[in-house]
Design an enzyme around this catalytic site. Structure first.
Site, short mmCIF file in Angstrom:
data_model
loop_
_atom_site.label_atom_id
_atom_site.label_comp_id
_atom_site.label_asym_id
_atom_site.label_seq_id
_atom_site.Cartn_x
_atom_site.Cartn_y
_atom_site.Cartn_z
CG LEU A 80 0.12 -2.73 7.40
CD1 LEU A 80 -0.91 -1.37 6.62
CD2 LEU A 80 0.45 -2.36 8.83
CG ASP A 81 2.11 -2.56 3.91
OD1 ASP A 81 1.53 -1.77 3.21
OD2 ASP A 81 2.96 -2.30 5.02
#
Length: 299
Positions: free
Chosen positions: A242-243
């Site tokens: 994530l990110d």
């Protein structure tokens, strides 16, 4: 004054019909530039721009971006690629050749917030985004009328926790094999590996913070609680982390203790739209090479 072009298409400029870009990454060593330049010269190509970068001349990686003109490129490209394979094997290259006349096809994913989508459409309409916008996909119907005013197809696919897998399957059916790049223009959903894998390094997200700070949801609230003096935005390729994918572009703006969360969001929207548009532009102009979890971006 230029008006929008039907179905998200951009016209081919006269010089583009015979122009191509070559992207190369390989272990560094002597003779790479000479071999590539000699090859193009012997095949009748004229180099119009060349950029290169080495991480470390002793055992590092080498990156190269070349633009060249070649008469009758359409007919000769297959032969050029076949002949270059021997040089690529000699130097252990990963490489691609892109024709400028073949505009990259984009799918833009969006939720309710429209600022990043509007910026991309505006830049495309102004001629600054030299690509074909094939479709806009959204989990909300809010932008349908606006997008269709550009004669761009709009697909509304609602997403709930219960229907997420089914919705992603519909998305894959819509974009599969039809687009070269997916842009998450504040698409407020976590995408699954099923969508990431076929678009590895071709799926760009805008995250509303200066990564690696404030990963995940509500980054402006996180920034406010931390009392930051700078807020930013980050455009990156999407990975399963994530990110955490390779960063393409970032920017920041100074804020003060007087700015509440709403004000941080207002300031941040301007940063987000600019940063995402830059990243998309650089991708469609073949300026980005990915190595491990980093990017080399030739300006």
């Amino acid at each position: 004054m230029e008006t929008h072009i039907h179905s998200g298409r951009r016209p081919v400029k006269p010089y583009e019909s015979n122009r191509a870009r070559m992207l190369i990454s390989c272990p560094d060593g002597p003779g790479i530039v000479a071999a590539v330049s000699r090859f193009l010269h012997e095949h009748g190509a004229n180099i119009v721009q060349s950029d290169q970068y080495t991480m470390d001349p002793e055992g590092g990686m080498f990156f190269m971006r070349i633009e060249f003109d070649l008469e009758n490129l359409d007919e000769r490209l297959a032969g050029l690629e076949r002949d270059f394979a021997a040089i690529a094997e000699q130097f252990g290259m990963q490489w691609n050749i892109y024709q400028l006349s073949r505009k990259k096809k984009l799918a833009i994913f969006v939720s309710k917030e429209d600022h990043c989508l509007v910026e991309l459409l505006w830049q495309w309409q102004a001629g600054d985004l030299d690509a074909e916008i094939s479709m806009v996909v959204s989990n909300h119907p809010d932008m349908k009328e606006y997008v269709e005013s550009f004669d761009i197809p709009y697909y509304h696919i609602p997403v709930t926790p219960e229907t997420k897998r089914e919705a992603e399957q519909k998305q894959l059916e819509i974009v599969g094999g039809k687009v070269d790049l997916i842009v998450l223009a504040r698409y407020m959903q976590i995408v699954s590996p099923a969508l990431i894998e076929p678009y590895r390094n071709r799926l760009i997200n805008i995250h509303h913070s200066f990564l690696p700070a404030f990963v995940g949801g509500k980054p402006y609230a996180q920034a406010y609680e931390r009392g930051v003096k700078l807020i930013g935005a980050t455009a990156h390729y999407v990975t399963e982390e994530l990110d955490g994918g390779p960063i393409i572009e970032q920017d920041v703006q100074r804020v003060t203790h007087r700015d509440n969360v709403s004000e941080l969001k207002r300031i941040g929207r301007t940063i987000e739209r600019v940063v995402l548009a830059r990243a998309v532009k650089w991708h469609i102009e073949d300026r980005i090479l990915v190595h491990q979890n980093k990017t080399v971006v030739f300006s």
